[in-house]
Scaffold this motif. Structure first.
Motif, mmCIF file in Angstrom:
data_model
loop_
_atom_site.group_PDB
_atom_site.id
_atom_site.type_symbol
_atom_site.label_atom_id
_atom_site.label_comp_id
_atom_site.label_asym_id
_atom_site.label_seq_id
_atom_site.Cartn_x
_atom_site.Cartn_y
_atom_site.Cartn_z
ATOM 1 N N ILE A 22 0.843 -1.204 0.000
ATOM 2 C CA ILE A 22 0.000 0.000 0.000
ATOM 3 C C ILE A 22 0.874 1.248 0.000
ATOM 4 N N GLU A 23 1.898 1.261 0.841
ATOM 5 C CA GLU A 23 2.792 2.415 0.900
ATOM 6 C C GLU A 23 3.501 2.637 -0.423
ATOM 7 N N LEU A 24 3.945 1.562 -1.064
ATOM 8 C CA LEU A 24 4.622 1.672 -2.352
ATOM 9 C C LEU A 24 3.658 2.182 -3.422
ATOM 10 N N LEU A 25 2.478 1.576 -3.516
ATOM 11 C CA LEU A 25 1.520 1.951 -4.557
ATOM 12 C C LEU A 25 0.951 3.350 -4.360
ATOM 13 N N SER A 26 0.921 3.829 -3.127
ATOM 14 C CA SER A 26 0.400 5.179 -2.885
ATOM 15 C C SER A 26 1.349 6.253 -3.425
ATOM 16 N N ARG A 27 2.579 5.870 -3.763
ATOM 17 C CA ARG A 27 3.544 6.816 -4.345
ATOM 18 C C ARG A 27 3.571 6.762 -5.867
ATOM 19 N N VAL A 28 2.772 5.881 -6.454
ATOM 20 C CA VAL A 28 2.749 5.716 -7.908
ATOM 21 C C VAL A 28 1.716 6.661 -8.496
ATOM 22 N N HIS A 29 2.184 7.617 -9.302
ATOM 23 C CA HIS A 29 1.292 8.594 -9.924
ATOM 24 C C HIS A 29 1.728 8.824 -11.366
ATOM 25 N N HIS A 30 0.963 8.255 -12.290
ATOM 26 C CA HIS A 30 1.258 8.406 -13.708
ATOM 27 C C HIS A 30 -0.047 8.272 -14.463
ATOM 28 N N LYS A 31 -0.205 9.013 -15.541
ATOM 29 C CA LYS A 31 -1.481 8.992 -16.263
ATOM 30 C C LYS A 31 -1.778 7.639 -16.901
ATOM 31 N N ASN A 32 -0.792 6.764 -17.041
ATOM 32 C CA ASN A 32 -1.013 5.458 -17.648
ATOM 33 C C ASN A 32 -0.973 4.308 -16.647
ATOM 34 N N VAL A 33 -1.093 4.624 -15.376
ATOM 35 C CA VAL A 33 -1.172 3.607 -14.329
ATOM 36 C C VAL A 33 -2.336 4.000 -13.418
ATOM 37 N N VAL A 34 -3.290 3.078 -13.224
ATOM 38 C CA VAL A 34 -4.438 3.418 -12.387
ATOM 39 C C VAL A 34 -3.968 3.803 -10.999
ATOM 40 N N GLY A 35 -4.653 4.779 -10.428
ATOM 41 C CA GLY A 35 -4.308 5.248 -9.101
ATOM 42 C C GLY A 35 -4.958 4.408 -8.014
#
Length: 115
Positions: free
Chosen positions: A24-37
């Motif tokens: 969860i901590e890792l995925l919460s830092r992923v922000h890109h228009k081609n990766v679902v948030g």
């Protein structure tokens, strides 16, 4: 048109609470228009679930098999392929630490309302 990659924790996964928290901590830092948030998560009675943003266009497999009734012309197909490649490149090269998706398939490529 934006194609996005998504994933979820497997129901059969024996992933512990600490590993789930780290994910969860890792995925919460992923922000890109081609990766679902990542919108949220649930950890209740042993069930682990990641909740991602809604993509109105459904998944690529349903479009390719005709389930949606929408035909994808070559321009749209190329845009989906490029969007997917951009999402993968972001995860592999720009996220620290890098994320290797390991489950890229047509049902995990989601399309926005523009397809």
């Amino acid at each position: 048109m934006v194609s996005k990659l998504q994933s979820k924790s497997s129901k059969d996964s024996m992933q512990g609470a600490a590993e789930f928290k780290n994910e969860i901590e890792l995925l919460s830092r992923v922000h890109h228009k081609n990766v679902v948030g990542l919108v949220g998560f649930c950890f209740d009675q042993g069930e682990q679930m990641l909740i991602y943003e809604y993509m109105a266009g459904g998944n690529l497999r349903d479009c390719l098999t005709g389930r949606t009734g929408i035909k994808l012309d070559w321009r749209r197909r190329i845009m989906i392929a490029l969007g997917s490649a951009r999402g993968i490149t972001y995860l592999h090269e720009l996220v620290s630490p890098p994320i290797i998706h390991r489950d890229i398939k047509s049902t995990n490529i989601l399309l926005d309302e523009k397809r």
